[in-house]
Design an enzyme around this catalytic site. Structure first.
Site, PDB file in Angstrom:
ATOM      1  N   ASN A 208      28.582  85.124  27.136  1.00  0.00           N
ATOM      2  CA  ASN A 208      29.112  83.798  27.448  1.00  0.00           C
ATOM      3  C   ASN A 208      28.579  83.393  28.816  1.00  0.00           C
ATOM      4  O   ASN A 208      27.872  84.155  29.470  1.00  0.00           O
ATOM      5  CB  ASN A 208      30.644  83.788  27.381  1.00  0.00           C
ATOM      6  N   ASP A 276      35.827  87.686  22.924  1.00  0.00           N
ATOM      7  CA  ASP A 276      36.934  87.908  21.997  1.00  0.00           C
ATOM      8  C   ASP A 276      36.522  88.785  20.825  1.00  0.00           C
ATOM      9  O   ASP A 276      37.332  89.503  20.271  1.00  0.00           O
ATOM     10  CB  ASP A 276      37.456  86.564  21.476  1.00  0.00           C
ATOM     11  N   LYS A 286      16.513  97.947  16.043  1.00  0.00           N
ATOM     12  CA  LYS A 286      16.247  96.518  16.134  1.00  0.00           C
ATOM     13  C   LYS A 286      16.166  95.894  14.729  1.00  0.00           C
ATOM     14  O   LYS A 286      15.433  96.406  13.868  1.00  0.00           O
ATOM     15  CB  LYS A 286      14.933  96.286  16.889  1.00  0.00           C
ATOM     16  N   PRO A 303      39.542  94.467  21.993  1.00  0.00           N
ATOM     17  CA  PRO A 303      40.881  94.690  22.550  1.00  0.00           C
ATOM     18  C   PRO A 303      41.165  93.640  23.615  1.00  0.00           C
ATOM     19  O   PRO A 303      40.258  93.209  24.327  1.00  0.00           O
ATOM     20  CB  PRO A 303      40.783  96.079  23.183  1.00  0.00           C
ATOM     21  N   ASP A 304      42.401  93.189  23.710  1.00  0.00           N
ATOM     22  CA  ASP A 304      42.777  92.249  24.771  1.00  0.00           C
ATOM     23  C   ASP A 304      43.261  93.066  25.971  1.00  0.00           C
ATOM     24  O   ASP A 304      44.363  93.622  25.959  1.00  0.00           O
ATOM     25  CB  ASP A 304      43.867  91.300  24.271  1.00  0.00           C
ATOM     26  N   ILE A 305      42.417  93.146  26.991  1.00  0.00           N
ATOM     27  CA  ILE A 305      42.686  94.037  28.126  1.00  0.00           C
ATOM     28  C   ILE A 305      43.896  93.523  28.908  1.00  0.00           C
ATOM     29  O   ILE A 305      44.813  94.276  29.256  1.00  0.00           O
ATOM     30  CB  ILE A 305      41.447  94.134  29.044  1.00  0.00           C
ATOM     31  N   PHE A 323      43.631  84.821  33.709  1.00  0.00           N
ATOM     32  CA  PHE A 323      42.966  83.526  33.833  1.00  0.00           C
ATOM     33  C   PHE A 323      42.968  82.843  32.481  1.00  0.00           C
ATOM     34  O   PHE A 323      43.009  83.504  31.446  1.00  0.00           O
ATOM     35  CB  PHE A 323      41.523  83.708  34.328  1.00  0.00           C
ATOM     36  N   LYS A 337      49.824  80.960  26.837  1.00  0.00           N
ATOM     37  CA  LYS A 337      49.065  82.203  27.012  1.00  0.00           C
ATOM     38  C   LYS A 337      49.811  83.184  27.915  1.00  0.00           C
ATOM     39  O   LYS A 337      49.828  84.375  27.662  1.00  0.00           O
ATOM     40  CB  LYS A 337      47.697  81.864  27.606  1.00  0.00           C
ATOM     41  N   LYS A 341      50.601  86.815  26.430  1.00  0.00           N
ATOM     42  CA  LYS A 341      49.956  88.008  26.980  1.00  0.00           C
ATOM     43  C   LYS A 341      50.958  88.886  27.731  1.00  0.00           C
ATOM     44  O   LYS A 341      50.766  90.083  27.846  1.00  0.00           O
ATOM     45  CB  LYS A 341      48.835  87.611  27.940  1.00  0.00           C
TER      46      LYS A 341
END
Ligand code: C5P
Length: 397
Positions: A208, A276, A286, A303-305, A323, A337, A341
Site C-alpha cells: 500500500n 488486511d 516465480k 491477523p489484526d495486530i 490509527f 473502530k 478493536k
C-alpha cells in the site's frame, strides 16, 4: 542535549573501536566532557594517545594504577559521570556486565556505578546470535541497561549480518535520550510503522502507499521525551529514526511476531498500514506468464495486530493507540473502530486522494478516546507526532 554533561566512555576491544574516536569528537561537539576508559584489548585497536588527544582528558586504563587511584578512585570516576557509554560493547564485556564480574578497570567501573549505562554492542554475527550473548543482553535490558544497535551489514570478518556497532549519530541520539529528563524517561513505548508487503511469489508483492512518515515522526517524538522506543517497521520510504530499537519486517505476520516479542510496553502506538489480506496461494517460485492465461490470486485474512494486543488478557500495554485511515465518514468509522478493536485511543485521518495526506508532509487528525472526539487542525506530521507524544506522556508518565 549533551551540553555540560560528563560521559564516561568505556571503549571495549573490538574492531569498531576506531568509530569510538569519532564518537568522542561528536560528543564533544555536542558540548559533553568525555572521560575515556580503555580496556586492555581496546589498546590493540586504538591508542591511549589518540583517545587522550581527541578527548583532551587522561585515558584511564588500569585498575591498579596508583596515580589514577590517588587522583580519582574507580568509585569516584563513575560517580562523576552523568552517563556511562560502552562502545564498542564486546561479547566479553556484555558477559561480564550481565554476570557481575569485575576484574579490570572497565568492568569494575560498571559494577561500581548507579548511573545509567548505554551499550553499543559490536561483534561477529554468530557471536551476537549465540544464546549466551542473547541471554546476557536480555539480562542487561531487564537490569535497565540501555542498548543501541547492533546494526545489520557487512562485518570486518567478511560475514554479513547483525553485529555492526551502531553508527555514531545513532549512539549520539541514544546518549541524548538517555540523558534527557523527559517525562517518558524509563518508559518503553512500542511503535509500528510503514506498510507491509504481502508476497505473491518470490519477486512480486502486494503493498500500500504508506510512506512510514507519520510513524517515524511519532517514534522520534517519543524518543525525544525520553522514552525507550521499539520501532517495528515495514518497508517504508523514510529511514527509521536514530536512537530507537529498529525491528524491520516485511509481512503482517512478521510484524505481529515482532510486536509480541517487543512486549511488555507502557504504551503501544499502531501507526503501520498493515495489509488486511495476504495471498493465500503464494507461490514458492516465480509465476510464469502463460499465453492468454491470467493468474488468479486467492486471499486470506491477516491477523489484526492492534485488535489482538488491545484484547490481551495478560500483559496488555496500559495505553494502546490505533490509527484509522479512512476516505469517508471518518468520525463514524473511526469511533466504531475504537470499540471494535478494543484500543484506548484512535487517531483518525482522512486519506482521500484530494487531502494529499498519504505520503505527504501534513496530517489532519481527530483523536478519539472514551471521552469523545477532539479535532486537531491540519499541521505537519512532526507536529502531530509531538502533540501525540505529549498526550501519551500525560497519560502514562
Ligand atoms: O482496520 P484498519 O486497518 O483500518 O485499522 C487501522 C489500525 O489497525 C491501525 O492502527 C493499524 O496499525 C492497525 N492494524 C493492525 N493490524 C492489521 C490491520 C490494522 O495492527 N492487520
Amino acid at each position: 542535549m549533551l551540553h555540560g554533561k560528563t560521559i564516561l566512555l568505556i571503549i571495549g576491544g573490538g574492531i569498531a573501536a576506531f568509530k569510538s574516536l569519532d564518537l568522542i569528537r561528536r560528543m564533544r561537539d555536542e558540548g559533553a566532557r568525555v572521560v575515556p576508559v580503555l580496556t586492555k584489548t581496546a589498546e590493540e585497536f586504538v591508542t591511549p594517545l589518540s583517545v587522550s588527544a581527541l578527548s583532551a582528558e587522561k585515558t584511564y586504563r588500569d585498575l591498579f594504577d596508583l596515580t589514577d587511584e590517588a587522583e580519582m578512585g574507580h568509585i569516584e570516576l563513575s560517580r562523576a559521570a552523568d552517563l556511562i557509554v560502552v562502545a564498542p560493547a564486546t561479547a566479553d564485556l556484555i558477559g561480564k556486565m550481565a554476570n557481575g564480574l569485575a576484574n579490570d578497570l572497565a568492568s569494575t567501573l560498571l559494577m561500581a556505578t548507579d548511573k545509567r549505562v548505554l551499550i553499543a554492542p559490536s561483534m561477529n554475527v554468530r557471536m551476537w546470535h549465540h544464546p549466551a550473548c542473547q541471554r546476557n543482553v536480555a539480562t542487561l535490558k531487564s537490569d535497565g541497561v540501555l542498548c543501541v544497535g547492533p546494526d545489520e551489514g557487512n562485518m570486518a570478518c567478511g560475514e554479513f549480518g547483525l553485529g555492526r556497532m551502531a553508527e555514531v549519530p545513532d549512539i549520539i541520539a541514544a546518549t541524548s535520550a538517555a540523558l534527557s529528563d523527559g517525562p517518558l524517561k524509563g518508559k518503553h513505548v512500542l511503535v509500528t510503522s510503514g506498510p507491509t508487503h504481502e508476497l505473491i511469489d518470490p519477486v512480486r508483492y502486494i503493498a500500500n502507499r504508506s510512506s512510514g512518515a507519520q510513524g517515524t515522526a511519532i517514534a522520534s517524538a517519543l524518543r525525544d521525551l525520553g522514552a525507550e522506543v521499539t520501532f517495528v517497521t515495514g518497508p517504508a520510504d523514510v529511514p527509521p529514526p536514530a536512537g530507537v530499537t529498529v525491528v524491520a519486517v516485511e509481512t503482517a505476520r512478521e510484524m505481529k511476531e515482532a510486536v509480541e516479542a517487543a512486549l511488555p510496553a507502557d504504551a503501544a502506538v499502531f501507526a503501520a498500514a498493515v495489509a488486511d489480506w495476504r495471498v493465500a496461494s503464494q507461490s514458492g517460485s516465480k509465476i510464469k506468464k502463460k499465453d492468454g492465461a491470467l493468474p488468479v490470486l486467492e486471499f486470506a485474512e491477516n491477523p489484526d495486530i492492534l485488535a489482538s494486543v488491545s484484547q490481551m488478557e495478560k500483559g496488555r500495554p496500559p495505553l494502546v493507540v490505533g490509527f484509522a485511515a479512512e476516505t469517508d465518514q471518518v468520525l463514524e468509522h473511526a469511533t466504531a473502530k475504537r470499540l471494535r478493536k478494543g484500543c484506548d485511543w484512535i487517531v483518525a485521518n482522512d486519506v482521500s486522494p484530494e487531502t494529499g495526506i498519504m505520503g505527504g508532509a501534513e496530517n489532519a487528525v481527530t483523536l478519539i478516546s472514551e471521552v469523545g472526539a477532539e479535532v486537531w487542525q491540519r499541521m505537519g506530521k512532526t507536529d502531530v507526532a509531538r502533540k501525540l507524544a505529549l498526550r501519551i506522556a500525560d497519560e502514562i508518565a
